[in-house]
Scaffold this motif. Sequence first.
Motif, mmCIF file in Angstrom:
data_model
loop_
_atom_site.group_PDB
_atom_site.id
_atom_site.type_symbol
_atom_site.label_atom_id
_atom_site.label_comp_id
_atom_site.label_asym_id
_atom_site.label_seq_id
_atom_site.Cartn_x
_atom_site.Cartn_y
_atom_site.Cartn_z
ATOM 1 N N ASN A 201 0.839 -1.420 -0.109
ATOM 2 C CA ASN A 201 0.188 0.067 0.165
ATOM 3 C C ASN A 201 1.456 1.400 -0.152
ATOM 4 O OD1 ASN A 201 0.571 0.271 2.929
ATOM 5 N ND2 ASN A 201 -0.977 0.479 3.036
ATOM 6 N N LYS A 202 2.036 1.523 -0.256
ATOM 7 C CA LYS A 202 3.289 2.442 -0.001
ATOM 8 C C LYS A 202 3.372 2.605 -1.530
ATOM 9 C CE LYS A 202 6.421 0.947 3.422
ATOM 10 N NZ LYS A 202 7.953 0.952 4.285
ATOM 11 N N HIS A 203 3.121 1.870 -2.260
ATOM 12 C CA HIS A 203 3.490 1.638 -3.795
ATOM 13 C C HIS A 203 1.218 2.298 -3.814
ATOM 14 C CE1 HIS A 203 6.992 -0.196 -5.089
ATOM 15 N NE2 HIS A 203 6.762 -0.217 -4.387
ATOM 16 N N THR A 204 0.673 2.199 -3.842
ATOM 17 C CA THR A 204 -0.531 2.315 -3.928
ATOM 18 C C THR A 204 -1.304 4.249 -3.261
ATOM 19 O OG1 THR A 204 -1.526 0.197 -2.517
ATOM 20 C CG2 THR A 204 -2.680 1.824 -3.146
ATOM 21 N N GLY A 205 -0.348 4.245 -2.444
ATOM 22 C CA GLY A 205 0.149 5.557 -1.648
ATOM 23 C C GLY A 205 -0.127 6.719 -2.451
ATOM 24 N N ARG A 206 1.520 6.273 -3.188
ATOM 25 C CA ARG A 206 2.134 7.594 -3.791
ATOM 26 C C ARG A 206 1.678 7.654 -5.512
ATOM 27 N NH1 ARG A 206 7.374 4.875 -1.613
ATOM 28 N NH2 ARG A 206 6.862 3.210 -3.183
ATOM 29 N N THR A 314 -1.767 -16.867 -5.921
ATOM 30 C CA THR A 314 -0.851 -15.899 -6.755
ATOM 31 C C THR A 314 -0.068 -16.952 -8.002
ATOM 32 O OG1 THR A 314 0.671 -17.396 -5.437
ATOM 33 C CG2 THR A 314 -0.301 -15.831 -4.062
ATOM 34 N N LYS A 315 -0.518 -16.796 -8.298
ATOM 35 C CA LYS A 315 -0.648 -17.784 -9.998
ATOM 36 C C LYS A 315 -0.765 -16.581 -11.026
ATOM 37 C CE LYS A 315 -1.281 -22.109 -12.922
ATOM 38 N NZ LYS A 315 -2.213 -23.001 -13.510
ATOM 39 N N ASN A 316 0.324 -16.602 -11.974
ATOM 40 C CA ASN A 316 -0.125 -15.731 -12.818
ATOM 41 C C ASN A 316 -0.158 -14.420 -11.829
ATOM 42 O OD1 ASN A 316 0.450 -17.770 -14.343
ATOM 43 N ND2 ASN A 316 -1.851 -17.515 -15.066
ATOM 44 N N LEU A 317 0.259 -13.754 -10.588
ATOM 45 C CA LEU A 317 0.091 -12.892 -10.257
ATOM 46 C C LEU A 317 0.677 -11.583 -10.374
ATOM 47 C CD1 LEU A 317 -1.693 -10.736 -8.056
ATOM 48 C CD2 LEU A 317 -0.459 -11.752 -6.327
ATOM 49 N N ILE A 318 0.387 -10.609 -10.418
ATOM 50 C CA ILE A 318 1.116 -9.858 -11.320
ATOM 51 C C ILE A 318 1.105 -8.369 -10.700
ATOM 52 C CG2 ILE A 318 1.627 -7.595 -13.211
ATOM 53 C CD1 ILE A 318 2.620 -10.601 -14.052
ATOM 54 N N LEU A 319 2.355 -7.663 -10.118
ATOM 55 C CA LEU A 319 2.276 -7.063 -8.716
ATOM 56 C C LEU A 319 3.062 -5.879 -9.688
ATOM 57 C CD1 LEU A 319 4.109 -8.591 -5.617
ATOM 58 C CD2 LEU A 319 1.812 -8.485 -5.935
ATOM 59 N N LEU A 320 2.185 -4.251 -9.082
ATOM 60 C CA LEU A 320 3.032 -3.205 -9.744
ATOM 61 C C LEU A 320 3.532 -2.242 -9.097
ATOM 62 C CD1 LEU A 320 -1.460 -2.331 -10.937
ATOM 63 C CD2 LEU A 320 1.102 -3.649 -12.454
ATOM 64 N N GLU A 321 4.336 -1.724 -9.320
ATOM 65 C CA GLU A 321 4.942 -0.915 -8.927
ATOM 66 C C GLU A 321 4.936 0.540 -8.938
ATOM 67 O OE1 GLU A 321 8.852 -3.184 -7.125
ATOM 68 O OE2 GLU A 321 9.421 -2.321 -9.223
ATOM 69 N N SER A 327 9.380 6.539 -12.117
ATOM 70 C CA SER A 327 8.934 5.162 -12.140
ATOM 71 C C SER A 327 8.660 3.964 -12.001
ATOM 72 C CB SER A 327 10.554 4.792 -11.103
ATOM 73 O OG SER A 327 11.295 4.135 -10.712
ATOM 74 N N ILE A 328 7.590 3.566 -12.930
ATOM 75 C CA ILE A 328 6.584 2.801 -12.735
ATOM 76 C C ILE A 328 7.141 1.319 -12.930
ATOM 77 C CG2 ILE A 328 4.250 2.381 -13.988
ATOM 78 C CD1 ILE A 328 4.509 5.615 -14.283
ATOM 79 N N ASP A 329 6.511 -0.134 -12.491
ATOM 80 C CA ASP A 329 7.267 -1.056 -13.266
ATOM 81 C C ASP A 329 5.390 -2.338 -12.836
ATOM 82 O OD1 ASP A 329 8.689 -3.231 -14.208
ATOM 83 O OD2 ASP A 329 10.213 -2.632 -12.713
ATOM 84 N N ALA A 330 6.081 -3.134 -13.033
ATOM 85 C CA ALA A 330 5.215 -4.462 -12.621
ATOM 86 C C ALA A 330 5.952 -5.146 -12.920
ATOM 87 C CB ALA A 330 3.858 -4.521 -14.034
ATOM 88 N N ILE A 331 6.007 -6.371 -12.071
ATOM 89 C CA ILE A 331 7.008 -7.676 -11.549
ATOM 90 C C ILE A 331 5.880 -8.792 -11.558
ATOM 91 C CG2 ILE A 331 8.921 -5.895 -10.874
ATOM 92 C CD1 ILE A 331 8.180 -6.879 -8.151
ATOM 93 N N LYS A 332 6.066 -10.346 -11.933
ATOM 94 C CA LYS A 332 5.622 -11.675 -11.798
ATOM 95 C C LYS A 332 5.730 -11.347 -10.412
ATOM 96 C CE LYS A 332 5.103 -16.097 -13.232
ATOM 97 N NZ LYS A 332 5.195 -16.910 -14.232
ATOM 98 N N TYR A 333 4.895 -11.984 -9.566
ATOM 99 C CA TYR A 333 4.405 -12.255 -7.940
ATOM 100 C C TYR A 333 5.883 -13.491 -7.321
ATOM 101 C CZ TYR A 333 3.009 -14.000 -3.444
ATOM 102 O OH TYR A 333 3.199 -14.815 -2.558
ATOM 103 N N SER A 334 6.539 -13.103 -6.625
ATOM 104 C CA SER A 334 7.265 -14.312 -5.947
ATOM 105 C C SER A 334 7.140 -14.562 -4.099
ATOM 106 C CB SER A 334 8.465 -14.288 -6.283
ATOM 107 O OG SER A 334 9.119 -13.274 -5.853
ATOM 108 N N LYS A 335 7.556 -15.216 -3.819
ATOM 109 C CA LYS A 335 7.619 -15.391 -2.650
ATOM 110 C C LYS A 335 8.313 -14.230 -1.622
ATOM 111 C CE LYS A 335 6.313 -20.140 -1.886
ATOM 112 N NZ LYS A 335 6.472 -21.745 -0.682
ATOM 113 N N GLU A 336 9.342 -14.090 -2.535
ATOM 114 C CA GLU A 336 10.249 -12.835 -1.909
ATOM 115 C C GLU A 336 10.268 -12.091 -2.021
ATOM 116 O OE1 GLU A 336 10.917 -15.556 -4.619
ATOM 117 O OE2 GLU A 336 12.567 -16.246 -3.046
ATOM 118 N N CYS A 337 8.486 -11.423 -2.981
ATOM 119 C CA CYS A 337 8.067 -9.934 -2.431
ATOM 120 C C CYS A 337 7.383 -10.155 -0.754
ATOM 121 C CB CYS A 337 6.784 -9.573 -3.478
ATOM 122 S SG CYS A 337 7.023 -10.462 -4.978
ATOM 123 N N LEU A 338 7.229 -10.652 -0.246
ATOM 124 C CA LEU A 338 6.697 -10.843 1.720
ATOM 125 C C LEU A 338 8.149 -10.604 1.635
ATOM 126 C CD1 LEU A 338 4.037 -13.398 1.245
ATOM 127 C CD2 LEU A 338 3.953 -10.417 1.026
#
Length: 488
Positions: A201-206, A314-321, A327-338
Motif C-alpha cells: 500500500n506504499k506503492h498504492t498511496g504514491r 498467487t498464480k500468474n499474479l502481477i504486482l505493480l510498482e 519510475s513505474i514497473d510491473a513484476i511477477k509475484y514471488s515469495k520474495e515479495c513478502l
Amino acid sequence: MKAHQKINAIGKLAKNTFYGKKLIESHAQHESRVKELSSSLQDREDKKIKRRRLLGPSEFWGEYWRQQEALLVADQGSSNSMHTFVLQYDQGYRKFIVAHPEIYWLVDESRPKEERCSYEVIPDGSPCHLYFDLEFTKDLNPTSDGSKMTKTLIDVFCAYFLEHWGFPCRRSDVLSLDSTTDVKFSRHLVFHVKNVMFKNNKHTGRFVKAICSSIRQSLLVDNTKRSSADNILSHFPRGDLAELFVNTMKGKQLFVDEGVYTRNRHFRIYKSTKLGKNSHLTVSDDSEYILNSTHKNKELGLFLDSLISYLPSTKNLILLEYQDKNSIDAIKYSKECLSQRQVCVRTEKKTESPYPEIDKFILDIVKPGKIREVKVMNDDILLYTFTDHRYCANIGRPHKSNGVYWIVDLHSQVAFQKCYDYDCTGFKSVPRKLPEKICFELDKETDILLSSIPDTQYCSSRQTDNVVILEDDADSELANIDLPASIT
C-alpha cells in the motif's frame, strides 16, 4: 422360582402371546438393520467432515490483544490463507483475530447487526488492491452528486491503469461499497483488475497521491495548456474534474481521503459499521461491479472481494510498482515479495530513547498515556507515539480513531504535537520549551549524547520542517509508523 423371575416370565409370555413370535422377530431384525444403517451414515458424515477440513479453509481461530502478535501468527500461517481482522466491542475495547477469511465471514455473519464492527488489517509490505475512501459532508455540499463524482474518479484511475501498465480496467472491475448517512456521503472502492495487485500500500498511496496532485494541477492551467500538462486528464471535461472537489472546514479539497495508505491500516469490511453508528457497508445502488462466477455464495463472494489484501491465489499474479511518474514497473509475484512484510512485522520497537529525562518530560504531558515507540531521526529529532493517548490540540479533544505523535527537536530544544488524522494535516501545536535542566545537559554534553545514538536508528531526513509534513510523504519512515488505531 423367585418372585421377580416369575414376573419376567409372565411378562415375556404375555408379550409373545399379544404380538406373536414372528412379529417380534421381525421387529428385532428391523432394529438391528437401523443400527447398521445409522453407523454407516455416521461414518460417511465423518469422512465428509474430514474431507472438507482437508480441502477447505483452515478452521484456525486465534484472538489476541496486541496487533503485533496477531500479525506474527498470520504471517506464520500456511501460504496466504491467514488474515488479520479487528473486532471492536461496544465496551470500547477491541481484539485482533487471525482466521481464514471464509471462516471469519461465517462467524461475523452470525453476529447481531449492531455488533458487526469489523476491520481488515492491511499488513505492511503485503500485496494489495487499489482502494479508496471517499467522503464529504452533505450540509457543506448540498449540490454535490456523490454517485457521479465516484464514476468520474473510477474512470480517471482506470485510464491511468491502461496508460501506465497496459491493463484494461472498467467500472465493472470496481466494487463500490456505500455507508452514506443523512450527514455524510461515504464510499469505499476496491479495484479488482484480473491477476493484478499493487506490491504494497506504499506503492498504492504514491500512485493515488500522484494522480490526485495531477487533478489539482490540471485545474490550475488554461484549457489550451491542459493537454501538455497531463494527456490523460485532458480527455475529461474540466467541469467533471472540478466537481471532485468539495467544501470542508479548511476550504476546497478532493473528496478522496489520501491518508488511508499508512502502515498496517485498518479498513472496514463488507456489512460492518463504525462503533455506535448504523452505517453498514453495503453494495452501492450504482455499483457496476460483476462478481466472480467462481463464488457460489454471493454474500461470501462480495465479502472476499471487499478485502484489500486477500490473496486467494498467487498464480500468474502481477504486482505493480509506483515510485513516481518516471519510475513505474510491473513484476511477477514471488515469495520474495513478502520478505519486506516479514521484516517489518518482526521489528522490535523501542519504548525508551537515549534521553531518560526527555522521556519523563513527554510522559508527564501525555499521562495516563504510555510511550508506544520512540524513533531517533538522524542526530537530533525524537519521535514519540503512544498508547491510550489521542488528545489533539487542534480539535481540543482526543481523536476517536487516529493517533497523535510528539516531536522533540534537540537542536531547537522544543517539543510539539502532530496528528495522523487527515483533517489535521499540516497542524503543529505551539512548541513547548524543554525544561532548563534538560537544555543544560544537552548544551553541556551534546557531543557525547549525540555520539551515543546507534547508527542503525538514523533516518535520512534531517530538517524539523520535513518532520512536520512527513504525513504527506508516503516514502517517509515516519509516515509508515505502526499507529495505535487508524481505522476507516
